[in-house]
Design an enzyme around this catalytic site. Sequence first.
Site, short mmCIF file in Angstrom:
data_model
loop_
_atom_site.label_atom_id
_atom_site.label_comp_id
_atom_site.label_asym_id
_atom_site.label_seq_id
_atom_site.Cartn_x
_atom_site.Cartn_y
_atom_site.Cartn_z
N LEU A 39 35.46 38.23 52.86
CA LEU A 39 36.90 38.13 52.02
C LEU A 39 37.11 36.82 51.90
CD1 LEU A 39 38.59 40.03 50.31
CD2 LEU A 39 40.23 39.98 52.38
N GLU A 77 39.27 44.53 36.58
CA GLU A 77 38.26 44.04 37.45
C GLU A 77 37.03 43.49 36.45
OE1 GLU A 77 38.95 43.35 40.28
OE2 GLU A 77 40.22 45.20 41.07
#
Length: 135
Positions: A39, A77
Amino acid sequence: MLMLTKVFVYGTLCQGQRYHHIIAPFAKHTQKATVRGTLYDLPVGYPAMIEGDNPVKGELVELQNVPEALRLLDELEDYEPNRDTNEYERIVVKAVTERGDEVECYLYLYAPNRREWLAEHGTLVPGGDWPSFKG
């Protein structure tokens, strides 16, 4: 093709974050979960996840009205099937709930064509928990 009813979120769609209001009307049930990946925090104010073997913390959201929920999430997204300029790709992964159950779900993974930019501008999120990282 069977449509899944769950999505794993790890950033601005999580409870208490800026875009939670987009997913909230579709959420039947939400629970803490983890997936495997790496991440990053982006300088544009949201996270990006790529493949990896680190735990990434987030929420497993069971959706109602799945087609409409996915349409809105895909728009947020910047994802369209079979488009090579996507910012994120919608993939299927296994999330692990706090009880240890493995659940197949959708996840938005940062697109491979953006990895070079990510390497230059992204900041690794230690512990894989973006909401806590942003504090």
